[in-house]
Design a protein around this motif. Structure first.
Motif, PDB file in Angstrom:
ATOM      1  N   ASN A  17       0.105   9.295  -5.140  1.00 11.18           N
ATOM      2  CA  ASN A  17      -0.917  10.276  -4.778  1.00 11.18           C
ATOM      3  C   ASN A  17      -0.325  11.647  -4.459  1.00 11.18           C
TER       4      ASN A  17
ATOM      5  N   SER B 239      -7.933  14.580  -3.234  1.00 11.14           N
ATOM      6  CA  SER B 239      -6.509  14.419  -2.939  1.00 11.14           C
ATOM      7  C   SER B 239      -5.995  15.521  -2.024  1.00 11.14           C
TER       8      SER B 239
ATOM      9  N   THR C 130      -7.535  14.007   3.283  1.00 14.87           N
ATOM     10  CA  THR C 130      -7.738  12.675   2.702  1.00 14.87           C
ATOM     11  C   THR C 130      -6.459  11.853   2.715  1.00 14.87           C
ATOM     12  N   LEU C 131      -5.347  12.468   2.333  1.00 11.67           N
ATOM     13  CA  LEU C 131      -4.106  11.722   2.168  1.00 11.67           C
ATOM     14  C   LEU C 131      -3.381  11.458   3.483  1.00 11.67           C
ATOM     15  N   THR C 132      -3.550  12.331   4.476  1.00 13.36           N
ATOM     16  CA  THR C 132      -2.872  12.093   5.759  1.00 13.36           C
ATOM     17  C   THR C 132      -3.389  10.827   6.445  1.00 13.36           C
ATOM     18  N   PRO C 133      -4.709  10.648   6.604  1.00 19.52           N
ATOM     19  CA  PRO C 133      -5.178   9.381   7.184  1.00 19.52           C
ATOM     20  C   PRO C 133      -4.774   8.162   6.354  1.00 19.52           C
ATOM     21  N   ARG C 134      -4.715   8.327   5.041  1.00 22.03           N
ATOM     22  CA  ARG C 134      -4.316   7.201   4.191  1.00 22.03           C
ATOM     23  C   ARG C 134      -2.859   6.818   4.461  1.00 22.03           C
ATOM     24  N   LEU C 135      -1.987   7.823   4.600  1.00 24.39           N
ATOM     25  CA  LEU C 135      -0.585   7.546   4.918  1.00 24.39           C
ATOM     26  C   LEU C 135      -0.466   6.860   6.270  1.00 24.39           C
TER      27      LEU C 135
ATOM     28  N   HIS D 216       0.346   3.967  -2.963  1.00 23.08           N
ATOM     29  CA  HIS D 216      -0.171   5.303  -2.678  1.00 23.08           C
ATOM     30  C   HIS D 216       0.869   6.408  -2.851  1.00 23.08           C
TER      31      HIS D 216
ATOM     32  N   PRO E 226       0.812  -1.229   0.000  1.00 25.82           N
ATOM     33  CA  PRO E 226       0.000   0.000   0.000  1.00 25.82           C
ATOM     34  C   PRO E 226       0.842   1.275   0.000  1.00 25.82           C
TER      35      PRO E 226
ATOM     36  N   ASP F 261      -2.735   5.077   7.783  1.00 19.52           N
ATOM     37  CA  ASP F 261      -3.256   3.709   7.649  1.00 19.52           C
ATOM     38  C   ASP F 261      -2.193   2.785   7.064  1.00 19.52           C
ATOM     39  N   ASP F 262      -1.453   3.278   6.075  1.00 18.41           N
ATOM     40  CA  ASP F 262      -0.387   2.472   5.484  1.00 18.41           C
ATOM     41  C   ASP F 262       0.693   2.152   6.515  1.00 18.41           C
TER      42      ASP F 262
END
Length: 298
Positions: free
Chosen positions: A49, A72, A76-81, A46, A42, A83-84
């Motif tokens: 992005n 983007s 949005t991208l901070t929680p995704r990072l 990602h 992931p 999570d990774d």
């Protein structure tokens, strides 16, 4: 005397044990590799992005990028990072603890260790090589996702693409060399519990708990401030919530007030100090495991 004889006569006695351990633990290595690929994939996927995020910020402006609502944007991208990174932060340490504990306990339960110790091999050498082999497997395979995450997080931080606050601090300071050191701590905890309990299920449960408890005590004690002394004056108070002032990034105990007090230049000092403390506890657990082993086989 032939060159072959001389070579075999000077070969380190640990090398046959190492080859045996590598051969026996190849399935463990394969499973650890799959785990490393699973947690690293992931992060790699990602990474692209961030280019979209930069393009969005140039189009709508920095204010709208950080406080607006876009596909983007920073929110949005901070929680995704994060999570990774959640699967990287502490799970390798727990898996290392459980794996070493189970393998050690199985040696005692199956009594295969008795056969091995009838040979000219000391218990310390037999188990020491095996513990070191499994620990090295997890260290190598943990380093890859750690490096990939730091590359991604570092890019986002340099280009100011993350939400500011505790999310920024968690992404910036949590994962690094200390993550690998916690893996060594987990392996040492597994060696100790497997040798002490000698029962697979008991060791499987106890080793991750011991790893987590040792890490929580290290984080809560703030001993890192005594090692990384320049940060000492920056930290004030404890988090009023959580468990005894601790919050958690996935399973990793975290001192939010401490990491929120750090600047971007504090990364290596904080990480190396945390690593040194984790390795010191690992050495203590390793010593306890060897001491227990000698008492069992006396």
């Amino acid at each position: 005397m032939s060159a072959t004889t001389v070579a075999s006569g000077t070969e380190s006695p640990k090398l046959p044990l190492l080859r045996l351990a590598l051969r026996q633990y190849r399935i463990v290595a394969a499973l650890a590799l799959l785990l490393a690929i699973r947690v690293a994939a992931p992060v790699v996927y990602h990474y692209g992005n961030w280019a979209d995020a930069i393009a969005l910020r140039e189009r709508v402006g920095s204010q709208a990028y950080h406080f607006g609502s876009y596909v983007s944007d920073a929110h949005t991208l901070t929680p995704r990072l994060l999570d990774d990174g959640s699967s990287i932060a502490f799970l390798p340490a727990l898996f290392a603890a459980a794996t070493v504990a189970v393998l050690t306990a199985r040696e005692w339960e199956s009594r295969s260790v008795d056969l091995a110790l009838t040979q000219s091999v000391t218990p310390t050498r037999w188990f020491g090589v095996r513990w070191a082999t499994v620990a090295a497997i997890f260290v190598v395979l943990t380093t890859l996702p750690v490096v990939l995450f730091q590359r991604s997080a570092g890019y986002a931080i340099r280009h100011d693409l993350l939400v500011h606050g505790v999310e920024w601090s968690t992404a910036a300071f949590t994962i690094g060399p200390a993550t690998v050191a916690y893996t060594v701590l987990g392996a040492a905890a597994g060696a100790y519990t497997g040798t002490l309990l000698r029962r697979t299920w008991a060791a499987l449960i106890t080793a991750p708990l011991l790893t987590w408890l040792a890490t929580a005590i290290l984080v809560r004690s703030r001993l890192v401030l005594l090692v990384d002394f320049p940060v000492f004056s920056k930290v004030h108070g404890f988090h009023p919530g959580g468990i005894l002032g601790l919050t958690f990034y996935d399973a990793l105990p975290e001192d939010v007030y401490l990491i929120n007090s750090l600047d971007s230049g504090d990364y290596w000092g904080y990480q190396l100090a945390s690593s040194a403390l984790a390795l010191a506890v690992a050495a203590l657990l390793g010593w306890a495991a060897l001491r227990t082993l000698r008492r069992r086989t006396a």
